[in-house]
Design a protein around this motif. Structure first.
Motif, PDB file in Angstrom:
ATOM      1  N   PRO A   1       3.229  14.128 -25.861  1.00  0.00           N
ATOM      2  CA  PRO A   1       3.196  12.671 -26.003  1.00  0.00           C
ATOM      3  C   PRO A   1       3.004  11.964 -24.659  1.00  0.00           C
ATOM      4  N   LEU A   2       2.187  10.911 -24.677  1.00  0.00           N
ATOM      5  CA  LEU A   2       2.014  10.040 -23.514  1.00  0.00           C
ATOM      6  C   LEU A   2       2.888   8.811 -23.759  1.00  0.00           C
ATOM      7  N   GLN A   3       3.963   8.717 -23.022  1.00  0.00           N
ATOM      8  CA  GLN A   3       4.954   7.678 -23.291  1.00  0.00           C
ATOM      9  C   GLN A   3       4.374   6.283 -23.111  1.00  0.00           C
ATOM     10  N   LYS A   4       4.661   5.426 -24.066  1.00  0.00           N
ATOM     11  CA  LYS A   4       4.198   4.040 -24.027  1.00  0.00           C
ATOM     12  C   LYS A   4       5.206   3.181 -23.269  1.00  0.00           C
ATOM     13  N   LEU A   5       4.766   2.599 -22.167  1.00  0.00           N
ATOM     14  CA  LEU A   5       5.642   1.737 -21.380  1.00  0.00           C
ATOM     15  C   LEU A   5       5.339   0.260 -21.610  1.00  0.00           C
ATOM     16  N   THR A   6       4.070  -0.059 -21.897  1.00  0.00           N
ATOM     17  CA  THR A   6       3.688  -1.436 -22.245  1.00  0.00           C
ATOM     18  C   THR A   6       2.608  -1.345 -23.321  1.00  0.00           C
ATOM     19  N   ASP A   7       2.173  -2.476 -23.832  1.00  0.00           N
ATOM     20  CA  ASP A   7       1.105  -2.493 -24.833  1.00  0.00           C
ATOM     21  C   ASP A   7      -0.237  -2.060 -24.243  1.00  0.00           C
ATOM     22  N   HIS A   8      -0.309  -1.982 -22.926  1.00  0.00           N
ATOM     23  CA  HIS A   8      -1.563  -1.608 -22.260  1.00  0.00           C
ATOM     24  C   HIS A   8      -1.580  -0.136 -21.836  1.00  0.00           C
ATOM     25  N   THR A   9      -0.499   0.584 -22.071  1.00  0.00           N
ATOM     26  CA  THR A   9      -0.418   1.987 -21.676  1.00  0.00           C
ATOM     27  C   THR A   9      -1.319   2.858 -22.551  1.00  0.00           C
ATOM     28  N   ILE A  10      -2.056   3.760 -21.923  1.00  0.00           N
ATOM     29  CA  ILE A  10      -2.865   4.722 -22.672  1.00  0.00           C
ATOM     30  C   ILE A  10      -1.925   5.755 -23.292  1.00  0.00           C
ATOM     31  N   THR A  11      -1.992   5.899 -24.609  1.00  0.00           N
ATOM     32  CA  THR A  11      -1.120   6.846 -25.309  1.00  0.00           C
ATOM     33  C   THR A  11      -1.914   7.900 -26.089  1.00  0.00           C
ATOM     34  N   ASP A  12      -3.237   7.846 -25.980  1.00  0.00           N
ATOM     35  CA  ASP A  12      -4.105   8.777 -26.693  1.00  0.00           C
ATOM     36  C   ASP A  12      -4.827   9.663 -25.675  1.00  0.00           C
ATOM     37  N   TRP A  13      -4.781  10.971 -25.884  1.00  0.00           N
ATOM     38  CA  TRP A  13      -5.361  11.898 -24.915  1.00  0.00           C
ATOM     39  C   TRP A  13      -6.873  11.744 -24.787  1.00  0.00           C
TER      40      TRP A  13
ATOM     41  N   VAL B   1       0.866  -1.176   0.000  1.00  0.00           N
ATOM     42  CA  VAL B   1       0.000   0.000   0.000  1.00  0.00           C
ATOM     43  C   VAL B   1       0.904   1.227   0.000  1.00  0.00           C
ATOM     44  N   GLN B   2       0.568   2.206  -0.833  1.00  0.00           N
ATOM     45  CA  GLN B   2       1.432   3.385  -0.900  1.00  0.00           C
ATOM     46  C   GLN B   2       0.611   4.659  -1.025  1.00  0.00           C
ATOM     47  N   ILE B   3       1.248   5.773  -0.702  1.00  0.00           N
ATOM     48  CA  ILE B   3       0.644   7.087  -0.856  1.00  0.00           C
ATOM     49  C   ILE B   3       1.538   7.906  -1.777  1.00  0.00           C
ATOM     50  N   SER B   4       0.914   8.576  -2.742  1.00  0.00           N
ATOM     51  CA  SER B   4       1.654   9.317  -3.761  1.00  0.00           C
ATOM     52  C   SER B   4       1.087  10.720  -3.920  1.00  0.00           C
ATOM     53  N   VAL B   5       1.923  11.627  -4.392  1.00  0.00           N
ATOM     54  CA  VAL B   5       1.511  13.011  -4.666  1.00  0.00           C
ATOM     55  C   VAL B   5       2.006  13.401  -6.051  1.00  0.00           C
ATOM     56  N   LEU B   6       1.442  14.470  -6.591  1.00  0.00           N
ATOM     57  CA  LEU B   6       1.896  14.971  -7.879  1.00  0.00           C
ATOM     58  C   LEU B   6       3.288  15.579  -7.759  1.00  0.00           C
ATOM     59  N   ASP B   7       4.085  15.410  -8.807  1.00  0.00           N
ATOM     60  CA  ASP B   7       5.381  16.079  -8.892  1.00  0.00           C
ATOM     61  C   ASP B   7       5.148  17.411  -9.599  1.00  0.00           C
ATOM     62  N   LYS B   8       4.941  18.468  -8.817  1.00  0.00           N
ATOM     63  CA  LYS B   8       4.598  19.767  -9.400  1.00  0.00           C
ATOM     64  C   LYS B   8       5.786  20.431 -10.104  1.00  0.00           C
ATOM     65  N   ASN B   9       6.973  19.854  -9.991  1.00  0.00           N
ATOM     66  CA  ASN B   9       8.141  20.426 -10.660  1.00  0.00           C
ATOM     67  C   ASN B   9       8.330  19.883 -12.073  1.00  0.00           C
ATOM     68  N   SER B  10       7.571  18.868 -12.421  1.00  0.00           N
ATOM     69  CA  SER B  10       7.725  18.267 -13.749  1.00  0.00           C
ATOM     70  C   SER B  10       7.165  19.201 -14.813  1.00  0.00           C
ATOM     71  N   LYS B  11       7.917  19.355 -15.897  1.00  0.00           N
ATOM     72  CA  LYS B  11       7.501  20.244 -16.982  1.00  0.00           C
ATOM     73  C   LYS B  11       7.187  19.483 -18.272  1.00  0.00           C
ATOM     74  N   ASP B  12       7.743  18.287 -18.427  1.00  0.00           N
ATOM     75  CA  ASP B  12       7.592  17.568 -19.694  1.00  0.00           C
ATOM     76  C   ASP B  12       6.360  16.671 -19.725  1.00  0.00           C
ATOM     77  N   ALA B  13       5.892  16.219 -18.556  1.00  0.00           N
ATOM     78  CA  ALA B  13       4.736  15.328 -18.483  1.00  0.00           C
ATOM     79  C   ALA B  13       4.206  15.334 -17.056  1.00  0.00           C
ATOM     80  N   ALA B  14       2.932  14.957 -16.904  1.00  0.00           N
ATOM     81  CA  ALA B  14       2.358  14.856 -15.565  1.00  0.00           C
ATOM     82  C   ALA B  14       2.972  13.638 -14.868  1.00  0.00           C
ATOM     83  N   LYS B  15       3.558  13.868 -13.693  1.00  0.00           N
ATOM     84  CA  LYS B  15       4.214  12.786 -12.967  1.00  0.00           C
ATOM     85  C   LYS B  15       3.787  12.784 -11.505  1.00  0.00           C
ATOM     86  N   LEU B  16       3.952  11.638 -10.881  1.00  0.00           N
ATOM     87  CA  LEU B  16       3.671  11.522  -9.462  1.00  0.00           C
ATOM     88  C   LEU B  16       4.878  10.931  -8.757  1.00  0.00           C
ATOM     89  N   ILE B  17       4.874  11.064  -7.423  1.00  0.00           N
ATOM     90  CA  ILE B  17       5.971  10.560  -6.606  1.00  0.00           C
ATOM     91  C   ILE B  17       5.392   9.774  -5.442  1.00  0.00           C
TER      92      ILE B  17
END
Length: 270
Positions: free
Chosen positions: A176-188, A110-126
């Motif tokens: 671009p939404l980076q593709k990590l696997t064949d199941h990754t959403i890459t379309d907005w 179980v984990q808790i995550s927050v947005l990485d507000k410093n990211s400029k290239d893509a929406a990321k979490l930590i």
């Protein structure tokens, strides 16, 4: 010294601090290390300025550098400061105590995550805290605590986006939404559909989207302004998590998030 000289001197020192912060943020974005050439090129600073700031940070143990290594690395000082901040965040201790019960119940992390507000290239979490049961198997490539990862391929990340200020998402829309696997959403358009569904259901799921063999169930932690401050999630090998009663897991995670919400303001980042 005249007032003008004093003012100019203060402005110089403030500017130097801001440049140092930009360098630290850039190194963080690059996984904790970068060369003088990389920093100079990306941030538009003179190499001599970058070198001077890095040496100052090195003298205070904020970065370290080996003579034969072209890259400078974030130093142990950040670890000690981060540990101190973590110890003083009551919400993380509360999360650990409550999450341990869920982790033991389902034998998954179980984990808790927050947005990485410093990211400029893509929406990321930590991920800022994680618990595991004695039987839990954490997949090797699951990002370590403090390492940014993409939101669009994560149940936690999609929960954070679904309940974020629309202006935050709009700054990345079309990138671009980076593709990590064949199941990754890459379309907005598909991502927007997924976020809409999450807002309706108040939980998100990803199956093999970030990593083949990894499944995650997540719910948002909502702040006073109605936006997500964090997300709590249950994750583990897909073969095991699929056998878990989804509704019960969502209910347990939601109960956890509700208990965290009164203290969520301490996790707000800018």
């Amino acid at each position: 010294m005249s007032n003008n000289d004093s003012s100019s001197n203060n402005e110089y020192h403030v500017s130097a601090v801001i440049r140092a912060i930009h360098i630290i943020d850039f190194m963080y974005e690059k996984g904790g290390s970068a060369s003088i050439n990389e920093i100079s090129k990306e941030l538009g600073m003179y190499k001599s300025t970058v070198h001077r700031i890095l040496n100052t940070l090195k003298s205070q143990n904020y970065v370290h550098h080996d003579q034969d290594d072209p890259k400078y690395h974030l130093g142990i000082r950040f670890y000690t400061l981060g540990s101190l901040v973590k110890e003083n965040l009551d919400i993380l201790q509360m999360f650990t105590n409550l999450a341990n019960n869920i982790s033991d119940k389902y034998n998954e992390g179980v984990q808790i995550s927050v947005l990485d507000k410093n990211s400029k290239d893509a929406a990321k979490l930590i991920c800022i805290q994680r618990t595991t049961s004695s039987e839990n198997l954490v997949l090797r490539t699951v990002p370590a605590i403090g390492i940014p990862t993409y939101c669009h391929c994560s149940a936690s990340g999609k929960c954070l986006l679904a309940f974020s200020d629309p202006e935050y998402i709009d700054q990345f829309r079309g990138k671009p939404l980076q593709k990590l696997t064949d199941h990754t959403i890459t379309d907005w358009n598909k991502l927007d559909e997924s976020l809409k569904e999450i807002r309706e259901l108040h939980y998100g799921i990803d199956v093999d989207e970030r990593e083949i063999g990894l499944m995650c169930i997540a719910v948002p932690v909502i702040g006073r302004d109605g936006y997500a401050v964090a997300a709590v999630s249950l994750q583990g090998p897909t073969s095991r998590v699929k056998k878990i009663n989804k509704n019960k897991a969502v209910n347990d995670l939601t109960a956890l998030s509700k208990k965290l919400e009164p203290y969520a303001s301490s996790l707000i980042t800018t």
